[in-house]
Scaffold this active site. Sequence first.
Site, PDB file in Angstrom:
ATOM      1  N   PRO A   2      58.768   5.791  36.838  1.00  0.00           N
ATOM      2  CA  PRO A   2      57.956   6.395  35.786  1.00  0.00           C
ATOM      3  C   PRO A   2      57.526   7.880  36.216  1.00  0.00           C
ATOM      4  CG  PRO A   2      56.913   4.204  36.527  1.00  0.00           C
ATOM      5  CD  PRO A   2      57.887   4.544  37.481  1.00  0.00           C
ATOM      6  N   GLU A   3      57.797   8.826  35.083  1.00  0.00           N
ATOM      7  CA  GLU A   3      57.277  10.098  35.369  1.00  0.00           C
ATOM      8  C   GLU A   3      56.185  10.281  34.246  1.00  0.00           C
ATOM      9  OE1 GLU A   3      60.655  12.818  36.093  1.00  0.00           O
ATOM     10  OE2 GLU A   3      61.770  11.179  37.046  1.00  0.00           O
ATOM     11  N   LYS A  58      51.262  11.693  37.655  1.00  0.00           N
ATOM     12  CA  LYS A  58      51.767  10.265  37.491  1.00  0.00           C
ATOM     13  C   LYS A  58      50.882   9.046  37.728  1.00  0.00           C
ATOM     14  CE  LYS A  58      56.192  12.096  39.346  1.00  0.00           C
ATOM     15  NZ  LYS A  58      57.197  11.713  40.442  1.00  0.00           N
ATOM     16  N   ARG A 269      67.443  14.235  47.669  1.00  0.00           N
ATOM     17  CA  ARG A 269      67.499  13.326  46.595  1.00  0.00           C
ATOM     18  C   ARG A 269      68.500  13.464  45.590  1.00  0.00           C
ATOM     19  NH1 ARG A 269      62.085  11.863  44.935  1.00  0.00           N
ATOM     20  NH2 ARG A 269      63.221  10.718  43.827  1.00  0.00           N
TER      21      ARG A 269
END
Length: 281
Positions: A2-3, A58, A269
């Site tokens: 979740p951002e 966040k 990433r």
Amino acid sequence: MPELPEVEILRRELQAQAVGRTVADVCLTGRRPGSFTQTDARAVLVNRPLVAVRRRGKLLVLDFDGGHSLIVHLMMVGQFLLSPPFASEPRDVALTLQFIDGTMLTLGQVDLQYVHLLPTKHVDAWPATQSSLGLVARLGVDPTGPHFTVEALAGLLHGRRGALKLLLMNQSVIAGLGNTYVDEILFNARLSPTRVAGSLSPDEIRRLHAAIAEELARGLALGGSSEMAFVHLDGTPGRYQDAFRVNQRKGQPCPVCGATIERLKVGGRGTYWCPQCQQSA
Ligand SMILES: [Zn+2]
């Protein structure tokens, strides 16, 4: 994970649907203990109404009457669900708030070490020493807030020698962006994820600023991104993942130029991009 848009959606839903309810009981059922006990939580939350739900980057901050708050980081797959009824069954529940009206708020799929209980007055300075994720006291500018201007973004980029993607994901610089949104933002802005952050021209900085606003707004409008485990408070998924232009599209044609979307690693990433649209110079 979740951002900002997903956490903001949960904040709004908790504010609308959970605030005003009074805690009857708190149960901790996480597999590993966290920084506070069930006894600690019961002592300060039982018989207290939830009075506000805030977002810091966040992080979600649940403020209770009586002066205590829960700080929650949903990590990769955390879920808040409010019942009854549960549209999807809560899984791997770590914390449950039972309200006196019979409704129940569960937090699942997140380790209790990412949940903290502390006096509300200490939230903004929390934590002074701990080196974990998303420290409130060290969070950078909120990209949906009034302080995030083109000039502010230029100031954040100035002199930075690292990769643009990693700077945008650094929570102490800009709070709330993560791996998924940054890839869509950089595609939108036609900028390479590996560009040296401090090398952007004024025009590129303006494009980047606009792209951040556009993608966050798109994510919010589409109810968030559920390519992993994000769900709304009632268990329903979001639809931003259906609008991805580069994420999870490796090998597919770029929707703008038709070149093949590629995946590379930036700072470890996984990163999706169009080498033709996104300038690396
Ligand atoms: Zn392209």
